[in-house]
Design a protein around this motif. Structure first.
Motif, PDB file in Angstrom:
ATOM      1  N   GLY A 162      12.147   8.586  -3.353  1.00 36.79           N
ATOM      2  CA  GLY A 162      13.674   8.408  -3.650  1.00 36.79           C
ATOM      3  C   GLY A 162      13.626   6.928  -4.242  1.00 36.79           C
ATOM      4  N   CYS A 163      14.868   6.358  -4.637  1.00 31.71           N
ATOM      5  CA  CYS A 163      14.969   5.284  -5.281  1.00 31.71           C
ATOM      6  C   CYS A 163      16.507   5.189  -5.273  1.00 31.71           C
ATOM      7  N   GLY A 164      16.931   3.760  -5.652  1.00 29.78           N
ATOM      8  CA  GLY A 164      18.209   3.360  -5.666  1.00 29.78           C
ATOM      9  C   GLY A 164      18.385   1.628  -6.177  1.00 29.78           C
ATOM     10  N   GLY A 165      19.325   1.510  -6.650  1.00 34.64           N
ATOM     11  CA  GLY A 165      19.430  -0.230  -6.887  1.00 34.64           C
ATOM     12  C   GLY A 165      20.922  -0.563  -6.676  1.00 34.64           C
ATOM     13  N   VAL A 166      21.124  -1.879  -6.531  1.00 29.28           N
ATOM     14  CA  VAL A 166      22.326  -2.630  -6.409  1.00 29.28           C
ATOM     15  C   VAL A 166      22.332  -3.605  -7.451  1.00 29.28           C
ATOM     16  N   ARG A 167      23.476  -3.815  -8.046  1.00 34.14           N
ATOM     17  CA  ARG A 167      23.598  -4.880  -8.812  1.00 34.14           C
ATOM     18  C   ARG A 167      25.007  -5.688  -8.516  1.00 34.14           C
ATOM     19  N   ARG A 168      25.158  -6.803  -9.054  1.00 40.68           N
ATOM     20  CA  ARG A 168      26.419  -7.512  -8.756  1.00 40.68           C
ATOM     21  C   ARG A 168      27.334  -7.269  -9.874  1.00 40.68           C
ATOM     22  N   LEU A 169      28.532  -6.755  -9.722  1.00 42.43           N
ATOM     23  CA  LEU A 169      29.556  -6.759 -10.871  1.00 42.43           C
ATOM     24  C   LEU A 169      30.266  -8.114 -11.221  1.00 42.43           C
ATOM     25  N   ASP A 170      30.498  -8.529  -9.965  1.00 43.31           N
ATOM     26  CA  ASP A 170      31.415  -9.852 -10.037  1.00 43.31           C
ATOM     27  C   ASP A 170      31.329 -10.606  -8.622  1.00 43.31           C
ATOM     28  N   THR A 171      32.113 -11.509  -8.204  1.00 42.18           N
ATOM     29  CA  THR A 171      31.769 -12.378  -7.133  1.00 42.18           C
ATOM     30  C   THR A 171      31.941 -11.493  -5.910  1.00 42.18           C
ATOM     31  N   ARG A 172      32.676 -10.466  -6.040  1.00 38.88           N
ATOM     32  CA  ARG A 172      32.966  -9.706  -4.733  1.00 38.88           C
ATOM     33  C   ARG A 172      32.572  -8.242  -4.824  1.00 38.88           C
ATOM     34  N   THR A 173      32.187  -7.761  -5.988  1.00 38.18           N
ATOM     35  CA  THR A 173      31.795  -6.512  -6.340  1.00 38.18           C
ATOM     36  C   THR A 173      30.372  -6.051  -6.794  1.00 38.18           C
ATOM     37  N   ALA A 174      29.901  -5.173  -6.150  1.00 32.07           N
ATOM     38  CA  ALA A 174      28.568  -4.601  -6.480  1.00 32.07           C
ATOM     39  C   ALA A 174      28.672  -3.356  -6.705  1.00 32.07           C
ATOM     40  N   GLU A 175      27.577  -2.820  -7.732  1.00 26.66           N
ATOM     41  CA  GLU A 175      27.422  -1.406  -7.941  1.00 26.66           C
ATOM     42  C   GLU A 175      25.988  -0.858  -7.546  1.00 26.66           C
ATOM     43  N   ILE A 176      26.119   0.391  -7.023  1.00 21.24           N
ATOM     44  CA  ILE A 176      25.000   1.233  -6.608  1.00 21.24           C
ATOM     45  C   ILE A 176      24.827   2.043  -7.925  1.00 21.24           C
ATOM     46  N   LYS A 177      23.623   2.063  -8.376  1.00 21.12           N
ATOM     47  CA  LYS A 177      22.975   2.728  -9.333  1.00 21.12           C
ATOM     48  C   LYS A 177      21.684   3.594  -8.974  1.00 21.12           C
ATOM     49  N   ARG A 178      21.456   4.551  -9.803  1.00 19.22           N
ATOM     50  CA  ARG A 178      20.232   5.111  -9.834  1.00 19.22           C
ATOM     51  C   ARG A 178      19.749   5.720  -8.489  1.00 19.22           C
ATOM     52  N   MET A 179      20.512   6.256  -7.850  1.00 26.34           N
ATOM     53  CA  MET A 179      20.241   6.841  -6.371  1.00 26.34           C
ATOM     54  C   MET A 179      19.601   8.114  -6.716  1.00 26.34           C
ATOM     55  N   TYR A 180      18.464   8.468  -6.084  1.00 31.74           N
ATOM     56  CA  TYR A 180      17.893   9.632  -6.296  1.00 31.74           C
ATOM     57  C   TYR A 180      16.776  10.027  -5.274  1.00 31.74           C
ATOM     58  N   ALA A 181      16.789  11.191  -4.831  1.00 33.07           N
ATOM     59  CA  ALA A 181      15.678  11.650  -3.918  1.00 33.07           C
ATOM     60  C   ALA A 181      15.078  13.095  -4.580  1.00 33.07           C
ATOM     61  N   VAL A 182      13.817  13.140  -4.371  1.00 35.02           N
ATOM     62  CA  VAL A 182      13.121  14.286  -4.946  1.00 35.02           C
ATOM     63  C   VAL A 182      13.634  15.562  -3.962  1.00 35.02           C
ATOM     64  N   ALA A 183      13.596  16.669  -4.677  1.00 33.94           N
ATOM     65  CA  ALA A 183      14.054  17.709  -4.053  1.00 33.94           C
ATOM     66  C   ALA A 183      13.550  17.917  -2.384  1.00 33.94           C
ATOM     67  N   HIS A 184      12.090  17.823  -2.263  1.00 28.77           N
ATOM     68  CA  HIS A 184      11.890  18.354  -0.879  1.00 28.77           C
ATOM     69  C   HIS A 184      12.008  17.101   0.189  1.00 28.77           C
ATOM     70  N   ALA A 185      12.781  15.890  -0.397  1.00 23.31           N
ATOM     71  CA  ALA A 185      13.091  14.807   0.328  1.00 23.31           C
ATOM     72  C   ALA A 185      14.513  14.836   0.899  1.00 23.31           C
ATOM     73  N   ARG A 186      15.105  15.643   0.211  1.00 28.14           N
ATOM     74  CA  ARG A 186      16.528  15.528   0.409  1.00 28.14           C
ATOM     75  C   ARG A 186      16.862  16.262   1.924  1.00 28.14           C
ATOM     76  N   GLY A 187      17.998  15.574   2.341  1.00 28.26           N
ATOM     77  CA  GLY A 187      18.376  16.276   3.757  1.00 28.26           C
ATOM     78  C   GLY A 187      17.444  15.434   4.894  1.00 28.26           C
ATOM     79  N   HIS A 188      16.589  14.575   4.632  1.00 26.52           N
ATOM     80  CA  HIS A 188      15.984  13.925   5.583  1.00 26.52           C
ATOM     81  C   HIS A 188      16.374  12.368   5.856  1.00 26.52           C
ATOM     82  N   GLY A 189      17.443  12.127   5.316  1.00 25.10           N
ATOM     83  CA  GLY A 189      17.690  10.639   5.514  1.00 25.10           C
ATOM     84  C   GLY A 189      17.234   9.575   4.675  1.00 25.10           C
ATOM     85  N   VAL A 190      16.573   9.976   3.561  1.00 20.86           N
ATOM     86  CA  VAL A 190      16.055   8.946   2.634  1.00 20.86           C
ATOM     87  C   VAL A 190      17.281   8.455   1.760  1.00 20.86           C
ATOM     88  N   GLY A 191      18.187   9.206   1.341  1.00 23.63           N
ATOM     89  CA  GLY A 191      19.247   8.594   0.574  1.00 23.63           C
ATOM     90  C   GLY A 191      20.152   8.020   1.291  1.00 23.63           C
TER      91      GLY A 191
END
Length: 170
Positions: free
Chosen positions: A77-106
């Motif tokens: 699985g993977c995911g990223g965060v980036r700053r949009l401005d001084t008070r706001t962030a954005e979560i991007k590219r969240m993903y878990a492979v099929a067999h990892a889903r439902g196990h708390g990875v995300g």
């Protein structure tokens, strides 16, 4: 590569998943983001190209961070965060492979990214997913995200779902 445990009951396929902060260009990050794109293409017929995203947005010098989750050395699985401005962030590219889903990875990735956003002063996180991605929508709702107006110009509201969360309690 810094390894961080993912909060879980330890029952994930007999192993404890760990997170690692990696450069966005890391081979495991690239493999997972390309798998995400392939899944989005199969669901919607189009998808953002992860290679078009500058690695700088997830670079520590800009307060960004990209994580890969591993189980027994396998990237799941993977995911990223980036700053949009001084008070706001954005979560991007969240993903878990099929067999990892439902196990708390995300959920583990999301929690770490939210804490990182709070550490650089963000009080709100935005993210976007597709309306057919019911697993992601359920994860975000359980994590306290609420629907919001699209913050990305030109998005098709019949496909994309924008969500937000206040970071007051993170």
């Amino acid at each position: 590569m810094t390894l961080m445990p993912i909060a879980s009951d330890g029952s994930f396929l007999g192993a404890n998943p760990v997170l690692s902060a990696v450069p966005y260009g890391h081979p495991d990050a690239r493999s997972l983001t390309r798998a995400l794109r392939a899944e989005q293409l199969s669901l919607y017929g189009f998808a953002d190209d992860p290679d078009a995203t500058s690695a700088v947005v997830f670079d520590g010098s800009t307060d960004g961070r990209f994580l890969v989750a591993y189980v027994d050395g396998e990237p799941v699985g993977c995911g990223g965060v980036r700053r949009l401005d001084t008070r706001t962030a954005e979560i991007k590219r969240m993903y878990a492979v099929a067999h990892a889903r439902g196990h708390g990875v995300g959920r583990g990735i999301l929690e770490h990214l939210e804490r990182h956003a709070a550490s650089f002063g963000a009080t709100e996180v935005l993210l976007e997913t597709g309306r057919r991605n019911t697993a992601a929508l359920a994860l975000y709702r359980r994590a306290g995200y609420e629907p919001c107006r699209s913050y990305v110009p030109g998005r098709d509201l019949r496909v994309n779902r924008a969500m937000t969360k206040r970071l007051d309690s993170v």
